[in-house]
Design a protein around this motif. Structure first.
Motif, mmCIF file in Angstrom:
data_model
loop_
_atom_site.group_PDB
_atom_site.id
_atom_site.type_symbol
_atom_site.label_atom_id
_atom_site.label_comp_id
_atom_site.label_asym_id
_atom_site.label_seq_id
_atom_site.Cartn_x
_atom_site.Cartn_y
_atom_site.Cartn_z
ATOM 1 N N GLU A 75 38.140 40.741 52.136
ATOM 2 C CA GLU A 75 37.717 39.449 51.604
ATOM 3 C C GLU A 75 38.287 38.252 52.352
ATOM 4 O O GLU A 75 37.800 37.124 52.180
ATOM 5 C CB GLU A 75 38.119 39.339 50.124
ATOM 6 N N HIS A 105 33.902 28.437 45.198
ATOM 7 C CA HIS A 105 32.994 29.348 44.535
ATOM 8 C C HIS A 105 33.767 30.635 44.276
ATOM 9 O O HIS A 105 34.842 30.857 44.833
ATOM 10 C CB HIS A 105 31.689 29.586 45.312
ATOM 11 N N SER A 106 33.258 31.439 43.384
ATOM 12 C CA SER A 106 34.080 32.512 42.865
ATOM 13 C C SER A 106 33.261 33.745 42.544
ATOM 14 O O SER A 106 32.029 33.685 42.416
ATOM 15 C CB SER A 106 34.858 32.033 41.642
ATOM 16 N N ILE A 107 33.987 34.854 42.398
ATOM 17 C CA ILE A 107 33.366 36.150 42.148
ATOM 18 C C ILE A 107 34.090 36.809 40.984
ATOM 19 O O ILE A 107 35.326 36.876 40.965
ATOM 20 C CB ILE A 107 33.453 37.047 43.395
ATOM 21 N N ARG A 109 35.268 39.985 39.503
ATOM 22 C CA ARG A 109 35.566 41.306 40.032
ATOM 23 C C ARG A 109 36.130 42.192 38.935
ATOM 24 O O ARG A 109 36.701 41.712 37.957
ATOM 25 C CB ARG A 109 36.618 41.220 41.153
ATOM 26 N N ARG A 121 31.286 43.660 40.908
ATOM 27 C CA ARG A 121 31.352 42.437 41.721
ATOM 28 C C ARG A 121 30.137 41.580 41.401
ATOM 29 O O ARG A 121 29.001 42.037 41.536
ATOM 30 C CB ARG A 121 31.392 42.804 43.207
ATOM 31 N N TRP A 122 30.367 40.329 40.986
ATOM 32 C CA TRP A 122 29.259 39.428 40.641
ATOM 33 C C TRP A 122 29.623 37.993 41.020
ATOM 34 O O TRP A 122 30.468 37.372 40.383
ATOM 35 C CB TRP A 122 28.955 39.518 39.153
ATOM 36 N N PRO A 123 28.979 37.445 42.077
ATOM 37 C CA PRO A 123 29.218 36.037 42.414
ATOM 38 C C PRO A 123 28.644 35.126 41.330
ATOM 39 O O PRO A 123 27.494 35.294 40.908
ATOM 40 C CB PRO A 123 28.455 35.861 43.733
ATOM 41 N N GLU A 161 24.554 42.614 34.838
ATOM 42 C CA GLU A 161 25.159 41.343 35.224
ATOM 43 C C GLU A 161 25.294 40.450 33.988
ATOM 44 O O GLU A 161 24.621 40.651 32.981
ATOM 45 C CB GLU A 161 24.345 40.638 36.302
#
Length: 289
Positions: A75, A105-107, A109, A121-123, A161
């Protein structure tokens, strides 16, 4: 009556002094800025780093946290805000942050709580967002706060999601999020406010309802619920506080004062963990009765 009042006052002072005496202090690497932490089912303390691509773990009773997850190879130069252990699913949830300043921006996890293997994992949607913290609700769904997006997302069990639960201007600065019984509470680190988010039987969110504390809270950050109370880290007051909510009013009691930058709090059985991000440490206190 005078003697009784004085005796009660002395008892309260002694109780407060006892609560402020640390049972254990856990440290991380210098300048790791531990933003959030969570206690795993085995009693270990898991700690996120707001300055490094690392999540730490300290074994039960240990005074030093070791690297548990290092995502730097995959990452790059990221960091972590919220972390949350979900024992029943053997899952560690984490907010991975990319970028600096307000260009974040973020994810969302998740990792295996035992092996640290990546799982989910989802942005977060949008060019600018900030996954900050989360809570597992009574419905077993994960509720996620987005500080810059003024939003709460909900990831239902078995869903692929998250869905948008609510987006509201009152949540511009949302940080801590937790359930007190069946009711969802959030705080706002920018406006210094505390809110209840009404949920109907279908799980649809209503407009935030402001809760009015009996003293100002400043920089409300990490927040957890335990035994009918809210526990709050006030990063601009240098305090850890306990909040009793009664309708739309709240009573605030200071548990620990004199901290530099408290951002994390975690009640766990007979222990209350309080984090001081600027000092790279977590402090274990006896839980108030």
């Amino acid at each position: 009556m005078r003697l009784s009042v004085l005796s009660l006052a002395a008892l309260l002072i002694c109780s407060a002094a006892q609560a402020a005496e640390p049972k254990l202090v856990v440290t991380t690497e210098p300048k790791s800025q531990p933003e959030s932490f969570t206690e795993a089912p085995d009693g270990s303390l898991i700690i996120g780093s707001a300055s490094k691509p690392v999540i730490y773990r300290a074994a039960k009773g240990a005074s030093e946290a070791k690297t548990f997850i290092d995502v730097s190879a995959a990452e790059g130069n990221v960091s972590f805000l919220g972390v949350l252990a979900d024992g029943p699913t053997n899952t560690l949830w984490a907010c991975e942050i990319i970028g600096v300043g307000k260009n974040h921006h973020s994810i969302l996890r998740s990792f295996d709580l035992t092996s640290a293997a990546p799982k989910f994992r989802w942005p977060l949607p949008g060019d600018i967002n900030l996954c900050n913290d989360f809570v597992v609700g009574p419905d077993k769904a994960l509720y996620v706060s987005d500080t810059f997006g003024s939003r709460i997302f909900r990831l239902r069990p078995e869903a692929s999601e998250p869905e948008l639960l609510i987006e509201d201007r009152a949540l511009d600065g949302i940080d801590g999020i937790t359930f007190l019984g069946s009711e969802l509470y959030v705080n706002n680190v920018i406006s210094n406010n505390l809110y209840r988010i009404p949920l109907d039987q279908a799980g649809k969110a209503g407009s935030p309802v402001q809760i009015w504390p009996d003293r100002p809270i400043k920089g409300p950050d990490g927040m957890r619920a335990y035994n009918g109370k809210l526990y709050l880290a006030e990063n601009r007051n240098g305090r850890a506080s306990m909040i009793t909510v009664n309708g739309d009013q709240a009573t605030v009691v200071t548990i620990l004062d004199g901290l530099t930058q408290p951002t994390a709090i975690e009640p766990a059985g007979d222990t209350l963990w309080v984090g001081d991000r600027a000092k790279d440490k977590a402090i274990a206190l006896p839980m108030l009765n």
